[in-house]
Structure formats: C-alpha cells, structure tokens
Design a protein around this motif. Sequence first.
Motif, PDB file in Angstrom:
ATOM      1  N   LEU A 123      41.172  59.690  56.360  1.00  0.00           N
ATOM      2  CA  LEU A 123      41.294  61.141  56.287  1.00  0.00           C
ATOM      3  C   LEU A 123      42.020  61.684  57.516  1.00  0.00           C
ATOM      4  O   LEU A 123      42.339  60.940  58.439  1.00  0.00           O
ATOM      5  N   GLU A 124      42.297  63.001  57.486  1.00  0.00           N
ATOM      6  CA  GLU A 124      43.008  63.675  58.571  1.00  0.00           C
ATOM      7  C   GLU A 124      44.290  62.919  58.940  1.00  0.00           C
ATOM      8  O   GLU A 124      44.628  62.757  60.112  1.00  0.00           O
ATOM      9  N   THR A 125      44.979  62.476  57.908  1.00  0.00           N
ATOM     10  CA  THR A 125      46.190  61.679  58.075  1.00  0.00           C
ATOM     11  C   THR A 125      47.380  62.408  57.445  1.00  0.00           C
ATOM     12  O   THR A 125      47.342  62.751  56.262  1.00  0.00           O
ATOM     13  N   THR A 126      48.404  62.610  58.222  1.00  0.00           N
ATOM     14  CA  THR A 126      49.611  63.291  57.757  1.00  0.00           C
ATOM     15  C   THR A 126      50.658  62.271  57.337  1.00  0.00           C
ATOM     16  O   THR A 126      50.908  61.294  58.064  1.00  0.00           O
ATOM     17  N   ILE A 127      51.271  62.491  56.186  1.00  0.00           N
ATOM     18  CA  ILE A 127      52.346  61.621  55.727  1.00  0.00           C
ATOM     19  C   ILE A 127      53.639  62.132  56.334  1.00  0.00           C
ATOM     20  O   ILE A 127      54.043  63.274  56.089  1.00  0.00           O
ATOM     21  N   THR A 128      54.301  61.313  57.122  1.00  0.00           N
ATOM     22  CA  THR A 128      55.547  61.740  57.771  1.00  0.00           C
ATOM     23  C   THR A 128      56.792  61.219  57.066  1.00  0.00           C
ATOM     24  O   THR A 128      57.855  61.831  57.166  1.00  0.00           O
ATOM     25  N   ALA A 129      56.677  60.108  56.354  1.00  0.00           N
ATOM     26  CA  ALA A 129      57.840  59.577  55.623  1.00  0.00           C
ATOM     27  C   ALA A 129      57.372  58.546  54.603  1.00  0.00           C
ATOM     28  O   ALA A 129      56.380  57.838  54.826  1.00  0.00           O
ATOM     29  N   VAL A 130      58.096  58.481  53.492  1.00  0.00           N
ATOM     30  CA  VAL A 130      57.849  57.463  52.475  1.00  0.00           C
ATOM     31  C   VAL A 130      59.193  56.867  52.085  1.00  0.00           C
ATOM     32  O   VAL A 130      60.118  57.593  51.701  1.00  0.00           O
ATOM     33  N   THR A 131      59.308  55.557  52.192  1.00  0.00           N
ATOM     34  CA  THR A 131      60.557  54.872  51.847  1.00  0.00           C
ATOM     35  C   THR A 131      60.241  53.597  51.077  1.00  0.00           C
ATOM     36  O   THR A 131      59.071  53.267  50.859  1.00  0.00           O
ATOM     37  N   GLN A 132      61.294  52.887  50.700  1.00  0.00           N
ATOM     38  CA  GLN A 132      61.161  51.598  50.039  1.00  0.00           C
ATOM     39  C   GLN A 132      61.906  50.547  50.843  1.00  0.00           C
ATOM     40  O   GLN A 132      62.970  50.831  51.416  1.00  0.00           O
ATOM     41  N   ALA A 177      58.577  62.407  44.740  1.00  0.00           N
ATOM     42  CA  ALA A 177      59.084  62.038  43.418  1.00  0.00           C
ATOM     43  C   ALA A 177      60.578  62.318  43.324  1.00  0.00           C
ATOM     44  O   ALA A 177      61.362  61.499  42.802  1.00  0.00           O
ATOM     45  N   ARG A 178      60.991  63.475  43.826  1.00  0.00           N
ATOM     46  CA  ARG A 178      62.415  63.839  43.807  1.00  0.00           C
ATOM     47  C   ARG A 178      63.237  62.854  44.642  1.00  0.00           C
ATOM     48  O   ARG A 178      64.358  62.488  44.275  1.00  0.00           O
ATOM     49  N   GLN A 179      62.666  62.433  45.745  1.00  0.00           N
ATOM     50  CA  GLN A 179      63.333  61.473  46.629  1.00  0.00           C
ATOM     51  C   GLN A 179      63.650  60.168  45.889  1.00  0.00           C
ATOM     52  O   GLN A 179      64.682  59.533  46.144  1.00  0.00           O
ATOM     53  N   PHE A 180      62.772  59.797  44.957  1.00  0.00           N
ATOM     54  CA  PHE A 180      62.974  58.560  44.197  1.00  0.00           C
ATOM     55  C   PHE A 180      63.677  58.804  42.857  1.00  0.00           C
ATOM     56  O   PHE A 180      63.672  57.929  41.986  1.00  0.00           O
ATOM     57  N   GLY A 181      64.236  59.986  42.693  1.00  0.00           N
ATOM     58  CA  GLY A 181      65.062  60.257  41.515  1.00  0.00           C
ATOM     59  C   GLY A 181      64.335  60.786  40.306  1.00  0.00           C
ATOM     60  O   GLY A 181      64.936  60.918  39.232  1.00  0.00           O
ATOM     61  N   LEU A 182      63.049  61.128  40.434  1.00  0.00           N
ATOM     62  CA  LEU A 182      62.302  61.674  39.293  1.00  0.00           C
ATOM     63  C   LEU A 182      62.587  63.170  39.165  1.00  0.00           C
ATOM     64  O   LEU A 182      62.702  63.875  40.164  1.00  0.00           O
ATOM     65  N   ASN A 183      62.695  63.628  37.937  1.00  0.00           N
ATOM     66  CA  ASN A 183      62.967  65.043  37.685  1.00  0.00           C
ATOM     67  C   ASN A 183      61.708  65.876  37.898  1.00  0.00           C
ATOM     68  O   ASN A 183      60.607  65.478  37.519  1.00  0.00           O
ATOM     69  N   ILE A 184      61.890  67.045  38.505  1.00  0.00           N
ATOM     70  CA  ILE A 184      60.777  67.962  38.736  1.00  0.00           C
ATOM     71  C   ILE A 184      61.017  69.243  37.942  1.00  0.00           C
ATOM     72  O   ILE A 184      62.048  69.904  38.111  1.00  0.00           O
TER      73      ILE A 184
END
Length: 395
Positions: A123-132, A177-184
């Motif tokens: 908990l109390e954890t901020t997501i700063t980046a998500v990549t592959q 989701a948008r970053q990975f090409g999914l439509n919003i």
Amino acid sequence: MRYDTIILGAGAAGMMCAAHTGGRTLVLDHAKAPGEKIRISGGGRCNFTNMYAGPENFLSANPHFCKSALSRYTQWDFIDLVARHGIAYHEKTLGQLFCDNSAKDIIAMLRDEMTKAGAELRLETTITAVTQDGSGFVVETEQHGKPATFRATNLVLATGGKSIPKMGATGLAYDIARQFGLNILPTRAGLVPFTFPDGRFKPLSGTALPVRASAGGKSFDEALLFTHRGLSGPSMLQISSYWREGEAITVNLLPDGNAFEALKAKRQTDGRRQMHTVLGHLLPARLADHLGEVWALKGNLADQSDKALQALADQLHGWEMTPAGTEGYRTAEVTLGGIDTDALSSKTMEAKTVPGLYAIGEAVDVTGWLGGFNFQWAWSSGWAAGTAIRTKHAS
C-alpha cells in the motif's frame, strides 16, 4: 523483484483477482488501506451484490461483453463466499444485499482470500512508470520516497475509473491501456445527482417521494430526493447513466396512480379548495406548493373543467425538466466508458493484442445500475481474469 502477476489496484476487482491468480502475485495501491470504495459503500454496510444481477443491468458499447464473466461467476457464487466466511447479510430492496454489520467484513474476507492464495499487498505505493521488456512487464514505483522496480509476466489493470477523485481516483488505467495501444472510449460520470441553476429546488431540499424517472429511453421506479443543488435519490442516479447533456428528463410524480381520476374525485369532495391545496393530498405539501407556483395553478378545484384537469394530470405524469448538468466525478458512484471491450477477451479479460495484459472492474467499459451490480461486475471480471491467469500457469 520478480512476480508472476502484478495487479494495479487493491479495490474490489483487484482483490478478487488476486484471490484467484495463483503463483506469485503482487497487488499495488496508492491508498493507506485496501478496498476504500467498499468501505464507504452502502452507508458503510456495502451493497455487495444483487440477487437479480444479469447482463440487462449493465451499460456498455458492447452489451454482450459482460455475459461471459457474469454467467461464469454469478451473484450466487459470491453470496456463497460471503456465507462461508460467516458474514451476516440482508436484502434491503429490489434484490440489494447488504452486510448486517459492516462493509469492513467484505474487505476482511477478500484480504483473507488473498492471504490464502499467497498474494502480497503493498500500500501507499505510487506507480511512476509501466513498460515492457523481453520477459514481461516492468512496473516502477515509489513508496515513502523510496523507488522500487517490479517485474511480472502478467499485468492486471484494476485501478478503477475517475469517480470520487478525493479518494485518489485517477485515469491511470486508461493511460496505461492507451500506452499499450488499447482504445479508450469517452468517459463521463454515472450514477450521479443532477444539478439545476439558481438553486431551483433549494426550497424543496430534503423532500422525497417515489417516482418513475425517464431519460435516454430508460425508466426507473424509485425514490426522488430534492437537494439544494438539484435532484438526487435512486431514480435520478439510475437515469443519470442514460442521460446526455442538454437532454430533458421526465418525472412521473404519481407512477402508481391515475392523476386525472384522482383530481375528478377530489372535485366532487373538495371542490372549494385551492388547486395547490388539493395537490397536497396527492404529493408532499412543499412540492405541491412549489408546483402551484411554477405551473401557475389558480382558482378552486370546482372551477376546473375536465380538459383543465387532464392537462394538469399530464403534467403530473410527465413533468419535463432539463438539468444544467451533473455533480460530475466528485460524487459519481461510477465512471461510464473506459477501456474498449473490443480490445479484450470477454472470457479472460486479457487484451487481444498484448498478451499478459488484463483489465477488470470499473476501468472497463461495463457499468452497472445502482444496487450492487457494479460490485458484481468487479467480482465476476476479477474472477475471470484471475482464473485465466491461474489456468495459464497450470498449462
């Protein structure tokens, strides 16, 4: 650190998913405690499902998408889980099930299921980046000023929508989701009170009555509540999900009666009374007085022709008004729109073009009615993704 699955969001859907993934699972959330929306829901008693939940109770650009998950993990499955944990509950109205004691019982149940499944919670954890990278997903975080990086084969987006930002709600799931090409799909506030200009209903604040409310081709027979800002209550929240800005809403103030026949009968017995006074026999007094002014009702009831009474009856059964807007995400219970269901498998909730990426709960373009339906979608979609991930591990 390496995991099989990382789940972003420790809400209803995220915890449900974590209870079923198997393997090494990490759940990350920015909040100080898991399940904050669960905790405040239902006046603190959590309307955790609805006995009549079915696909017809949900809105989506693809109304068929929710059918698979809802049929494979039903309200009865969740009710059975609640019963196994010894949580007492009751039906309030219209199939809505609430905890007898506290919403915290549902959170404790989900935490217990997660623990039994071996899932880890941070908990109390901020997501700063998500990549592959070549081996899966990389999630960079910060907790109390300390950075940490986690890797996993599977990534589940369960951070919800934009509703109730004071609880920390953001569009994070949409951004990833948008970053990975999914439509919003475009988002908007749902299950939310209407606002009207110039304090139109302020004098009626606190007045409530049963009505039939209609908007966008849908009608609901539930209570209406006048507020200092506009219109609320279950009927208004329900039709807000179907309403579009600039459109009128229609309210039948006497959904179970025949106003014309009632007025004619009153003309025989109370003909000497003023019109607004007679309306007070059919409606709450403050509302009757208000309508008397707004509709310019004058004279005694005995002086009114059948044609005049029919015109008044038509107004009572079809009061049209156009809201200025809604209270928005600030008080909305849900977010409409979101991750396009065409981008996901209806059976597994996995992205069709990004293996290992899943989206569940409110982040997805599936929104339920008021009354426990959105929690059921969280349970069903979380179960579907978790089970799919566990099956993948086993094969």
